[in-house]
Design a protein around this motif. Sequence first.
Motif, PDB file in Angstrom:
ATOM      1  N   UNK A   1       1.075  -1.221  -0.139  1.00  0.00           N
ATOM      2  CA  UNK A   1       0.080   0.002  -0.083  1.00  0.00           C
ATOM      3  C   UNK A   1       0.684   1.230   0.170  1.00  0.00           C
ATOM      4  N   UNK A   2       1.880   1.221   0.533  1.00  0.00           N
ATOM      5  CA  UNK A   2       2.736   2.379   0.543  1.00  0.00           C
ATOM      6  C   UNK A   2       3.258   2.366  -1.042  1.00  0.00           C
TER       7      UNK A   2
ATOM      8  N   UNK B   1       2.625   5.529  -6.416  1.00  0.00           N
ATOM      9  CA  UNK B   1       2.087   5.700  -7.573  1.00  0.00           C
ATOM     10  C   UNK B   1       0.647   6.358  -8.477  1.00  0.00           C
ATOM     11  N   UNK B   2      -0.429   5.798  -7.743  1.00  0.00           N
ATOM     12  CA  UNK B   2      -1.734   5.682  -7.754  1.00  0.00           C
ATOM     13  C   UNK B   2      -2.775   6.931  -6.704  1.00  0.00           C
TER      14      UNK B   2
ATOM     15  N   UNK C   1      -0.580   8.666  -9.978  1.00  0.00           N
ATOM     16  CA  UNK C   1       0.333   9.330  -8.970  1.00  0.00           C
ATOM     17  C   UNK C   1       1.407  10.327  -9.359  1.00  0.00           C
ATOM     18  N   UNK C   2       1.782  10.582  -8.580  1.00  0.00           N
ATOM     19  CA  UNK C   2       3.180  11.482  -8.584  1.00  0.00           C
ATOM     20  C   UNK C   2       4.140  10.991  -8.953  1.00  0.00           C
ATOM     21  N   UNK C   3       4.716   9.081  -9.342  1.00  0.00           N
ATOM     22  CA  UNK C   3       5.432   8.420  -9.271  1.00  0.00           C
ATOM     23  C   UNK C   3       4.924   7.427 -10.458  1.00  0.00           C
ATOM     24  N   UNK C   4       6.428   7.115 -10.472  1.00  0.00           N
ATOM     25  CA  UNK C   4       5.668   5.591 -11.858  1.00  0.00           C
ATOM     26  C   UNK C   4       7.008   4.911 -11.107  1.00  0.00           C
TER      27      UNK C   4
ATOM     28  N   UNK D   1      10.918   3.922  -7.776  1.00  0.00           N
ATOM     29  CA  UNK D   1       9.987   4.583  -8.563  1.00  0.00           C
ATOM     30  C   UNK D   1      10.102   6.278  -8.454  1.00  0.00           C
ATOM     31  N   UNK D   2       9.791   6.372  -9.516  1.00  0.00           N
ATOM     32  CA  UNK D   2      10.971   7.955 -10.681  1.00  0.00           C
ATOM     33  C   UNK D   2       9.285   8.685 -10.699  1.00  0.00           C
ATOM     34  N   UNK D   3       9.938  10.561 -10.782  1.00  0.00           N
ATOM     35  CA  UNK D   3       8.907  10.997 -10.872  1.00  0.00           C
ATOM     36  C   UNK D   3       8.366  10.632 -12.124  1.00  0.00           C
ATOM     37  N   UNK D   4       6.687  11.203 -12.198  1.00  0.00           N
ATOM     38  CA  UNK D   4       5.519  10.918 -13.373  1.00  0.00           C
ATOM     39  C   UNK D   4       5.437  12.963 -13.803  1.00  0.00           C
ATOM     40  N   UNK D   5       5.928  12.588 -15.075  1.00  0.00           N
ATOM     41  CA  UNK D   5       6.270  14.448 -15.613  1.00  0.00           C
ATOM     42  C   UNK D   5       4.686  14.568 -15.958  1.00  0.00           C
TER      43      UNK D   5
END
Length: 542
Positions: free
Chosen positions: A61-62, A67-68, A214-217, A229-233
């Motif tokens: 979940x964390x 991611x979402x 989410x804020x990351x991919x 996970x890295x930044x979701x542009x």
Amino acid sequence: MAVRSTFRAASLLALLATGAMAQATHPETGDPLAENQTFSWRILDEVPTLDPGLIEDVDSGSIARQLFEGLYNQDAQGNIVPGVALDHTLSEDGLTYTFNLRPEARWSNGEPVTANDFVYAWRRAADPATASPYSWYIDLMKVAGAAEVVAGEAAPDTLGVRAVDDHTLEVTLTQPIPYFPQMVTHYTTYPVLQSNIEEHGDAWTQPGNMVSNGAYVLSERVPQERTVVTRNENYWDNANTVLNEVSFLIINDENQGLTRWIAGELDATDVPIGQFPRLKEEYPEEVHAVPNLCTYYYAINVRPDSDPALLDVRVREALNLAIDRDVIVNSILAAGQLPAYTLAHPATAGYEVPEVPIATMTQEERNTRAQELLAEAGFGPEGEPLTFEIIYNTDQAHQQLAVAIGQMWKQTLGVETTLANQEWQTFLDTRREGNFQIARAAWCADYNEASTFLDLMTADNESNDPRYENPEYDALMEESRTAADPQPLYTQAEEMLARDMPILPIYFYAKDFMLDASIKGYAFENAQENWYAKDMYRIAQE
């Protein structure tokens, strides 16, 4: 008249990250930013899945929370704040929620996030074909039709959730749930992209395949080593996200985690069992102990085909009484945990822990009564000998507690124990299938209200591993959902569990961990320990 719930937009939204980076300071706090904006977090085991519809454990979940993004997020204090939804309206009868979705929300492939993505995700989670271990959660939210869908008696498209248009989601309930908005911060309610799942099947959660909102991919996943996970542009608030990369490193040994933290290889790791006092002295600014809405307990298999001795409530009560919780929390754990004699955590909002008889006894009185009960049941030194197996997932703390509790049972009752540790996914399967006598377990709040704990022991809850079934208990919990004041019903439910003892509560959690001093923005006051990397950052240090 419809009731409208709104949120004040964070002032951070009005600031541009480009300006912040040009100044090398955080746009809201003014803290000087480090050039290295990465964060590493130690987790215990390989997570079983990153599919929001299949997740059932805290670490999965964390990661999914990065991611979402669901309808709402939580802030650092645990209050709900806008996520994909900007706000919602509620009908006068309290049964219809209408969520207004932000038009700028995007999937990581650039497609817009729509109300239909939530409809698909919720139907999928409730659909028996998905085999979600959290399908019951959709029913718990009292979404219309959920009980029938989850039971396989109705088609998923009969679920009470629909897209009015691309940016308007309507949810119909069967009865008012005052804490419903809190419940939609949970990962089971996150949207998923239907075309992504249909294209890749079970492999959709792999790096390079997964589309998230989410804020990351998801950029890397090495089994038994790490998930990165890295930044979701394409995230709607990417301009105000500071951390570029978050790594979840799998380290099965707490002491190894500490060694790597001291060496600067980790930003955050759990404090090894019993070492909190020493480490707090050595690292006063980097060792933390905060409330955490989780309860540690032993689940007793009370299925009809279980060990006959464990089906005798006198044996279960004797085992419960003989656990010296003060020794466990003060001498073994020693990091702010509290003895638990009931299920729901005392820090739960609006909840009062009832005083059950065992809590008012001295340990000497408990031990004496435990010996009497075991003798009455025909076991113990003068009766039939008992040996029980305790299973737990691989972890030093779980092992030490099992050893200590086994010694308490041996010394007080003459009961022998054997210990069996299992890898996390195997352990979950073993508990679910009922192939155990006594199993280590813990429950962490899915939302900040006592029902999140007490619903665990209802007969139709998939996470009720003891398989406790009591129609009177179920009726109490059902009545509590519409009660103006549910506390008296919660008290009765706790008293019933303390009488029937399908579980042996042991302690209430406090989260004790090491956090590098350069990391800021961690949600210390969020009692559910729901943290969002998008709100965190690393400061420059001299």
